[in-house]
Design an enzyme around this catalytic site. Structure first.
Site, PDB file in Angstrom:
ATOM      1  N   HIS A 124      -4.517   0.537   8.416  1.00 18.65           N
ATOM      2  CA  HIS A 124      -4.579   0.481   7.227  1.00 18.65           C
ATOM      3  C   HIS A 124      -6.141  -0.486   6.961  1.00 18.65           C
ATOM      4  O   HIS A 124      -6.309  -1.051   7.833  1.00 18.65           O
ATOM      5  CB  HIS A 124      -3.867  -0.646   6.418  1.00 18.65           C
ATOM      6  CG  HIS A 124      -4.249  -1.187   5.085  1.00 18.65           C
ATOM      7  ND1 HIS A 124      -3.853  -0.526   4.079  1.00 18.65           N
ATOM      8  CD2 HIS A 124      -4.817  -2.070   4.663  1.00 18.65           C
ATOM      9  CE1 HIS A 124      -4.106  -0.899   2.705  1.00 18.65           C
ATOM     10  NE2 HIS A 124      -4.594  -1.983   2.929  1.00 18.65           N
ATOM     11  N   HIS A 136      -9.318   7.579   3.019  1.00 17.58           N
ATOM     12  CA  HIS A 136      -8.506   8.500   2.220  1.00 17.58           C
ATOM     13  C   HIS A 136      -9.889   9.917   2.703  1.00 17.58           C
ATOM     14  O   HIS A 136     -10.414   9.658   1.883  1.00 17.58           O
ATOM     15  CB  HIS A 136      -7.495   8.954   1.579  1.00 17.58           C
ATOM     16  CG  HIS A 136      -8.017   8.361  -0.057  1.00 17.58           C
ATOM     17  ND1 HIS A 136      -7.719   7.761  -0.226  1.00 17.58           N
ATOM     18  CD2 HIS A 136      -7.982   9.210  -0.970  1.00 17.58           C
ATOM     19  CE1 HIS A 136      -7.686   7.058  -1.124  1.00 17.58           C
ATOM     20  NE2 HIS A 136      -8.404   8.359  -1.548  1.00 17.58           N
ATOM     21  N   GLY A 191     -14.565   5.663  -8.421  1.00 20.04           N
ATOM     22  CA  GLY A 191     -13.257   6.581  -8.355  1.00 20.04           C
ATOM     23  C   GLY A 191     -11.838   6.473  -7.351  1.00 20.04           C
ATOM     24  O   GLY A 191     -11.545   6.678  -7.670  1.00 20.04           O
ATOM     25  N   CYS A 220       0.204  -0.944  -0.047  1.00 17.73           N
ATOM     26  CA  CYS A 220       0.437  -0.552   0.021  1.00 17.73           C
ATOM     27  C   CYS A 220       0.982   1.249   0.341  1.00 17.73           C
ATOM     28  O   CYS A 220       1.730   1.338   0.656  1.00 17.73           O
ATOM     29  CB  CYS A 220      -0.844  -0.129   0.897  1.00 17.73           C
ATOM     30  SG  CYS A 220      -2.058   1.677   1.376  1.00 17.73           S
ATOM     31  N   HIS A 262     -10.487  13.848   0.798  1.00 21.65           N
ATOM     32  CA  HIS A 262      -9.389  14.381   0.220  1.00 21.65           C
ATOM     33  C   HIS A 262     -10.733  15.688   0.701  1.00 21.65           C
ATOM     34  O   HIS A 262     -11.916  16.373   0.731  1.00 21.65           O
ATOM     35  CB  HIS A 262     -10.211  14.714  -1.644  1.00 21.65           C
ATOM     36  CG  HIS A 262      -9.670  13.447  -2.511  1.00 21.65           C
ATOM     37  ND1 HIS A 262      -8.837  13.142  -2.667  1.00 21.65           N
ATOM     38  CD2 HIS A 262     -10.784  11.271  -2.238  1.00 21.65           C
ATOM     39  CE1 HIS A 262      -8.506  12.322  -3.625  1.00 21.65           C
ATOM     40  NE2 HIS A 262      -9.225  11.287  -3.067  1.00 21.65           N
ATOM     41  N   HIS A 296      -6.773   2.805   0.457  1.00 25.53           N
ATOM     42  CA  HIS A 296      -6.233   3.141   1.812  1.00 25.53           C
ATOM     43  C   HIS A 296      -7.248   4.392   2.004  1.00 25.53           C
ATOM     44  O   HIS A 296      -6.684   5.582   1.383  1.00 25.53           O
ATOM     45  CB  HIS A 296      -4.686   3.091   2.124  1.00 25.53           C
ATOM     46  CG  HIS A 296      -4.392   3.544   3.614  1.00 25.53           C
ATOM     47  ND1 HIS A 296      -3.320   2.805   3.801  1.00 25.53           N
ATOM     48  CD2 HIS A 296      -5.286   4.556   4.296  1.00 25.53           C
ATOM     49  CE1 HIS A 296      -3.560   3.212   5.201  1.00 25.53           C
ATOM     50  NE2 HIS A 296      -4.513   4.459   5.475  1.00 25.53           N
ATOM     51  N   ASP A 312      -2.262  16.451  -2.025  1.00 27.97           N
ATOM     52  CA  ASP A 312      -2.456  14.882  -2.710  1.00 27.97           C
ATOM     53  C   ASP A 312      -1.158  15.257  -4.186  1.00 27.97           C
ATOM     54  O   ASP A 312      -0.700  16.270  -4.151  1.00 27.97           O
ATOM     55  CB  ASP A 312      -3.312  15.479  -3.341  1.00 27.97           C
ATOM     56  CG  ASP A 312      -4.006  14.667  -4.784  1.00 27.97           C
ATOM     57  OD1 ASP A 312      -4.853  13.470  -4.263  1.00 27.97           O
ATOM     58  OD2 ASP A 312      -3.329  14.106  -5.803  1.00 27.97           O
TER      59      ASP A 312
HETATM   60  P1  AMP Z   1      -9.058   8.100  -4.818  1.00 22.35           P
HETATM   61  O1  AMP Z   1      -9.434   8.371  -6.124  1.00 22.35           O
HETATM   62  O2  AMP Z   1      -9.544   8.894  -4.137  1.00 22.35           O
HETATM   63  O3  AMP Z   1      -8.615   7.000  -4.550  1.00 22.35           O
HETATM   64  O4  AMP Z   1      -7.375   9.065  -4.950  1.00 22.35           O
HETATM   65  C1  AMP Z   1      -6.925   8.555  -4.698  1.00 22.35           C
HETATM   66  C2  AMP Z   1      -5.154  10.335  -4.655  1.00 22.35           C
HETATM   67  O5  AMP Z   1      -4.109   9.885  -4.030  1.00 22.35           O
HETATM   68  C3  AMP Z   1      -5.480  10.834  -6.216  1.00 22.35           C
HETATM   69  O6  AMP Z   1      -5.866  12.064  -5.576  1.00 22.35           O
HETATM   70  C4  AMP Z   1      -3.946  10.372  -6.127  1.00 22.35           C
HETATM   71  O7  AMP Z   1      -2.895  12.126  -6.675  1.00 22.35           O
HETATM   72  C5  AMP Z   1      -3.451  10.786  -4.416  1.00 22.35           C
HETATM   73  N1  AMP Z   1      -1.864   9.809  -4.506  1.00 22.35           N
HETATM   74  C6  AMP Z   1      -1.655   9.054  -5.440  1.00 22.35           C
HETATM   75  N2  AMP Z   1      -0.114   8.763  -4.937  1.00 22.35           N
HETATM   76  C7  AMP Z   1       0.396   9.630  -4.143  1.00 22.35           C
HETATM   77  C8  AMP Z   1       1.474   9.890  -3.387  1.00 22.35           C
HETATM   78  N3  AMP Z   1       2.552   8.879  -3.294  1.00 22.35           N
HETATM   79  N4  AMP Z   1       1.331  11.216  -2.907  1.00 22.35           N
HETATM   80  C9  AMP Z   1       0.741  12.029  -2.653  1.00 22.35           C
HETATM   81  N5  AMP Z   1      -0.860  11.393  -2.878  1.00 22.35           N
HETATM   82  C10 AMP Z   1      -0.931  10.894  -4.231  1.00 22.35           C
END
Ligand code: AMP
Length: 103
Positions: A47, A97, A90, A5, A99, A95, A31
């Site tokens: 996790h 999160h 989407g 992850c 936004h 994991h 992000d």
């Molecule tokens: P989701 O589509 O809700 O799963 O969003 C995942 C988010 O994680 C996206 O907006 C990506 O730009 C962001 N993301 C993926 N890898 C990283 C990373 N290494 N550091 C910061 N953000 C990330």
């Protein structure tokens, strides 16, 4: 900790990611592909693949408080929050999160 992850690795410090805010329950970082001038992710240290797998009311509450604290530290009075749950909605990183988008 899930070895596969990306967010678990970030939390472990593998990429020296700067945390906007952190406490015992969660970390907040920017992000990598921002969709707004401020785009942060509030991420539980535990996790959990998605919101569907989390029933712990205390942690759910801590995550909401984390959203408010992150917004405050980023100087946001107005902001939008989003939780993508499941591939069809989407979700790309499995994991949980939240936004936080603003400005
Ligand atoms: P989701 O589509 O809700 O799963 O969003 C995942 C988010 O994680 C996206 O907006 C990506 O730009 C962001 N993301 C993926 N890898 C990283 C990373 N290494 N550091 C910061 N953000 C990330």
């Amino acid at each position: 900790m899930d070895e596969n992850c990306i967010f678990c690795k970030i939390i472990r410090g593998d990429f020296n990611t700067e945390f906007v805010y952190e406490n015992e329950h969660l970390v907040v970082f920017n992000d990598i592909n921002p969709k707004a001038p401020v785009h942060m992710l509030v991420v539980p240290r535990l996790h959990v693949p998605s919101l569907n797998e989390l029933d712990d009311k205390e942690l759910l509450g801590e995550l909401m408080l984390g959203v408010k604290e992150a917004a405050k530290r980023a100087g946001l009075k107005s902001y939008r929050t989003q939780i993508n749950t499941g591939k069809e909605a989407g979700q790309e990183v499995f994991h949980l999160h939240i936004h936080v988008l603003g400005k």
